[in-house]
Design a protein around this motif. Structure first.
Motif, mmCIF file in Angstrom:
data_model
loop_
_atom_site.group_PDB
_atom_site.id
_atom_site.type_symbol
_atom_site.label_atom_id
_atom_site.label_comp_id
_atom_site.label_asym_id
_atom_site.label_seq_id
_atom_site.Cartn_x
_atom_site.Cartn_y
_atom_site.Cartn_z
ATOM 1 N N PHE A 173 0.837 -1.205 0.000
ATOM 2 C CA PHE A 173 0.000 0.000 0.000
ATOM 3 C C PHE A 173 0.871 1.253 0.000
ATOM 4 N N SER A 174 1.912 1.247 0.841
ATOM 5 C CA SER A 174 2.816 2.390 0.927
ATOM 6 C C SER A 174 3.513 2.631 -0.403
ATOM 7 N N ARG A 175 3.947 1.542 -1.041
ATOM 8 C CA ARG A 175 4.626 1.676 -2.331
ATOM 9 C C ARG A 175 3.710 2.306 -3.372
ATOM 10 N N ILE A 176 2.475 1.852 -3.384
ATOM 11 C CA ILE A 176 1.538 2.329 -4.415
ATOM 12 C C ILE A 176 1.186 3.803 -4.201
ATOM 13 N N VAL A 177 0.793 4.166 -2.970
ATOM 14 C CA VAL A 177 0.321 5.548 -2.748
ATOM 15 C C VAL A 177 1.458 6.552 -2.819
ATOM 16 N N ASN A 178 2.669 6.123 -2.431
ATOM 17 C CA ASN A 178 3.797 7.056 -2.479
ATOM 18 C C ASN A 178 4.381 7.210 -3.869
ATOM 19 N N SER A 179 4.025 6.319 -4.759
ATOM 20 C CA SER A 179 4.507 6.436 -6.139
ATOM 21 C C SER A 179 3.531 7.192 -7.028
ATOM 22 N N THR A 213 1.074 10.447 -8.008
ATOM 23 C CA THR A 213 0.985 11.911 -7.854
ATOM 24 C C THR A 213 -0.460 12.399 -7.936
ATOM 25 N N ASP A 214 -1.402 11.441 -8.021
ATOM 26 C CA ASP A 214 -2.817 11.781 -8.147
ATOM 27 C C ASP A 214 -3.485 11.637 -6.784
ATOM 28 N N ILE A 215 -3.886 12.765 -6.198
ATOM 29 C CA ILE A 215 -4.485 12.739 -4.871
ATOM 30 C C ILE A 215 -5.777 11.940 -4.846
ATOM 31 N N LYS A 216 -6.565 11.986 -5.911
ATOM 32 C CA LYS A 216 -7.808 11.228 -5.985
ATOM 33 C C LYS A 216 -7.535 9.726 -5.960
ATOM 34 N N PHE A 217 -6.497 9.310 -6.687
ATOM 35 C CA PHE A 217 -6.139 7.889 -6.712
ATOM 36 C C PHE A 217 -5.730 7.429 -5.317
ATOM 37 N N ILE A 218 -4.919 8.237 -4.624
ATOM 38 C CA ILE A 218 -4.468 7.875 -3.277
ATOM 39 C C ILE A 218 -5.666 7.731 -2.339
ATOM 40 N N LEU A 219 -6.588 8.682 -2.391
ATOM 41 C CA LEU A 219 -7.756 8.640 -1.513
ATOM 42 C C LEU A 219 -8.633 7.418 -1.808
ATOM 43 N N ASN A 220 -8.890 7.179 -3.085
ATOM 44 C CA ASN A 220 -9.723 6.028 -3.471
ATOM 45 C C ASN A 220 -9.055 4.709 -3.086
ATOM 46 N N HIS A 221 -7.756 4.602 -3.353
ATOM 47 C CA HIS A 221 -7.036 3.373 -3.047
ATOM 48 C C HIS A 221 -7.016 3.129 -1.540
ATOM 49 N N PHE A 222 -6.811 4.175 -0.780
ATOM 50 C CA PHE A 222 -6.815 4.049 0.673
ATOM 51 C C PHE A 222 -8.174 3.580 1.172
ATOM 52 N N LEU A 223 -9.236 4.232 0.694
ATOM 53 C CA LEU A 223 -10.573 3.884 1.180
ATOM 54 C C LEU A 223 -10.968 2.467 0.775
ATOM 55 N N LEU A 224 -10.681 2.092 -0.461
ATOM 56 C CA LEU A 224 -11.034 0.732 -0.919
ATOM 57 C C LEU A 224 -10.229 -0.324 -0.167
ATOM 58 N N THR A 225 -8.962 -0.051 0.090
ATOM 59 C CA THR A 225 -8.119 -0.987 0.849
ATOM 60 C C THR A 225 -8.665 -1.177 2.254
ATOM 61 N N SER A 257 -2.303 1.965 11.035
ATOM 62 C CA SER A 257 -1.090 2.006 10.213
ATOM 63 C C SER A 257 -1.418 2.460 8.809
ATOM 64 N N LEU A 258 -2.513 1.905 8.284
ATOM 65 C CA LEU A 258 -2.950 2.299 6.937
ATOM 66 C C LEU A 258 -3.236 3.801 6.883
ATOM 67 N N ALA A 259 -3.910 4.313 7.937
ATOM 68 C CA ALA A 259 -4.245 5.742 7.994
ATOM 69 C C ALA A 259 -2.989 6.603 8.097
ATOM 70 N N ASN A 260 -2.006 6.101 8.893
ATOM 71 C CA ASN A 260 -0.771 6.878 9.042
ATOM 72 C C ASN A 260 -0.003 6.971 7.724
ATOM 73 N N ILE A 261 0.082 5.828 7.012
ATOM 74 C CA ILE A 261 0.768 5.831 5.714
ATOM 75 C C ILE A 261 0.029 6.750 4.743
ATOM 76 N N ALA A 262 -1.304 6.628 4.732
ATOM 77 C CA ALA A 262 -2.113 7.452 3.817
ATOM 78 C C ALA A 262 -1.976 8.938 4.157
ATOM 79 N N SER A 263 -1.940 9.249 5.467
ATOM 80 C CA SER A 263 -1.848 10.652 5.889
ATOM 81 C C SER A 263 -0.567 11.297 5.369
#
Length: 563
Positions: free
Chosen positions: A16-22, A24-36, A139-145
């Motif tokens: 999850f960390s690898r995907i969201v940190n790679s 640059t699309d904030i919408k993608f990060i938010l959607n991926h975090f919520l779906l995960t 942990s997921l929330a901290n990485i996403a934050s």
């Protein structure tokens, strides 16, 4: 079994960390975090709110339901994971809204001790999260934050860079326009550059540019559906800062008129901290709203243009002033040409005269006209006012005198005719104080008429003084109903006749005290043994020294000394 689940969770978090940190699309990060989170925690719906400003949060992602309210006020955000129940409504209305949509678990998104948002999910089962699930969710929330804050900062930086690029572009545009404005002095061309800048840089065909003429706004360029009337222009004159018309409290009448015209913003034009004009604009061609940056650019553009327009006005005024001064110089030469270049030589008399105008041209007049071998007319006059109008009337007076003198008519009758002619050709606000007389060199007599002029001094050799004041009304005030009175005096060797205008007697010093006629008489007596030219020069010199560098009126003197 427990160890394998923890290992799975750790691998999941790494992925999850690898995907969201790679991304640059904030919408993608938010959607991926919520779906995960929803998939891992068996949730049927979820929501993410990001912080806009203090206490204000905006819905960015919602899954499994639609929250009609897009912005929420959250004064007391949770500091950790909480289970939403009716008891938690004390935290604010936002809890009630989430509960209404079956959201029962909430966790803040915190990065570097700063809250960036809030996440809410609805778990299918009524069971609370296990310890492992809670640890995973946190942990997921901290990485996403961390990823969210980083991307938000990147977006802010991009926005700042875009704004900086736009500002640089605007500065370059203003710089280029300033060069154009500075090389153009024609007012119409400056206005054209101004209007083309509005069309090209702002993108609007609906505009009006108003500048102050005296204290009232006048439209100098307009491309509006309807003209701006006096009432609207008076209202525009009260605008002090760039403003949106929609944000102004207006009367129904003005609001209706502005709506009909289609105006959206008003931008004042300042010069020397005073409002000198207004830029009024309608819709943009692309129908976008005017930004604060647009307002700032328009303000800078208007203030840049007004300087050039003011310089153009001053330049035109300077040209007109120079033309007028050139014309006055020509008029002065003509006027001096009308005065006697060389005084006639009178047998047995020493004569000197001078005229000094307080401006380029003046209204004082003197003349010495030969009628015959033994008769000479000496005249002096002072036209009311100064400058060109007075000089024109003076020239007219001289023409009348020279035209009438050859006729064998008495001075009294001649004065009446001159008075009537001036009265017919000028208004009641123009008049002439006038004195003239005829010197008979054979009989040693002087016949004169005084039409309201300063009575000349006749200083006899024995020290007695006469004031020559017989005559009548000032010339030009009204048609004379009574004849002018003529008087004759004797002239003897050593006598001095001094004719002068009030520019001599009323010359003031720096304390506002007039020179006075007594001083004039005293000077005549002091220099009575000297020549007419010497007497004249001393009086002029002393009067000038008395008044300093300021000469408020024309100075004219005629000295006749019997030798």
């Amino acid at each position: 079994m427990k160890t394998s689940i923890n290992l799975f969770d750790i691998n999941s978090l790494f992925e999850f960390s690898r995907i969201v940190n790679s991304s640059t699309d904030i919408k993608f990060i938010l959607n991926h975090f919520l779906l995960t989170a929803m998939g891992k925690l068996l949730c049927s719906s979820g929501i993410i709110l990001l912080k806009n400003e203090e206490n204000s949060y905006r819905v960015q992602v919602a899954r499994g339901f639609t929250l009609h309210t897009q912005s929420l006020t959250i004064k007391k955000p949770p500091k950790g994971l909480i289970y939403l129940t009716p008891k938690e409504i004390q935290r604010g209305k936002w809890v009630k809204l989430l509960l209404q949509n079956k959201i029962n678990i909430s966790i803040p998104l915190i990065s570097k001790n700063n809250i960036v948002g809030i996440v809410g999910v609805r778990r299918v089962t009524k069971k609370k999260l296990s310890k492992d699930e809670t640890t995973y969710f946190k942990s997921l929330a901290n990485i996403a934050s961390t990823a969210i804050e980083e991307k938000l900062n990147i977006d802010k930086l991009k926005k700042i860079n875009r704004e900086l690029d736009r500002k640089i572009h605007e500065l370059n545009t203003l710089f280029d326009l300033s060069k154009e404005f500075n090389i153009v002095l024609d007012r119409e061309k400056l206005i054209k550059i101004f209007t083309l800048s509005l069309i090209g840089q702002i993108g609007t065909y609906q505009y009006a540019i108003c500048l102050k003429d005296s204290e009232k706004l006048e439209v100098i360029a307009s491309r509006l559906k309807n003209p701006l009337n006096k009432q609207i222009l008076e209202y525009f004159g009260e605008i002090e800062a760039p403003t949106y018309i929609s944000s102004i409290k207006l009367s129904k009448n003005i609001k209706s008129q502005l709506h009909e015209i289609g105006l959206k913003i008003l931008v004042p034009i300042h010069l020397h901290n005073k409002v000198k004009g207004i830029i009024a604009l309608g819709n943009k061609m692309n129908n976008q709203l005017y930004s604060q940056s647009d307002m700032e650019f328009l303000y800078s553009l208007g203030n840049l243009a007004i300087i050039s327009l003011e310089n153009s006005r001053l330049f035109e005024e300077a040209i007109e002033k120079q033309k007028m001064e050139d014309e006055l110089l020509i008029a002065r030469d003509i006027q001096y040409g009308l005065l006697p270049k060389n005084l006639p030589k009178l047998d047995g008399y020493d004569v000197a005269a001078i005229n000094i105008s307080s401006k380029q041209v003046g209204g004082d007049y003197y003349d010495l006209i030969k009628c015959s071998d033994s008769k000479y007319i000496v005249a002096i006059g002072d036209v009311s006012g100064k400058g060109m109008p007075a000089s024109l009337l003076m020239a007219n007076l001289q023409a009348m005198i020279r035209a009438l003198v050859p006729f064998d008519i008495s001075l009294s009758e001649l004065t009446k005719r001159v008075n009537d002619l001036i009265n017919e050709s000028t208004g009641n606000d123009r008049f002439v104080t006038f004195f003239w007389g005829c010197i008979n060199t054979q009989k040693k007599i002087f016949s004169y008429v005084n039409a309201g002029h300063n009575p000349p001094f006749l200083l006899h050799k024995n020290g007695t003084v006469e004031r020559l004041q017989k005559g009548g009304l000032i010339l030009g005030v009204m048609k004379d109903l009574m004849p002018y009175e003529e008087e004759t005096v004797n002239l003897q060797p050593g006598d001095i006749l001094l004719l002068f205008t009030d520019g001599v007697s009323e010359a003031m010093n720096q304390d506002g005290i007039e020179f006075g006629e007594e001083k004039i008489l005293s000077l005549i007596k002091s220099y009575s043994k000297e020549s007419a030219k010497y007497i004249l020069d001393r009086i002029v010199e002393i009067v000038k020294n008395y008044s300093g560098s300021f000469q408020s009126d024309d100075i004219t003197l005629v000295v006749v000394k019997v030798v």
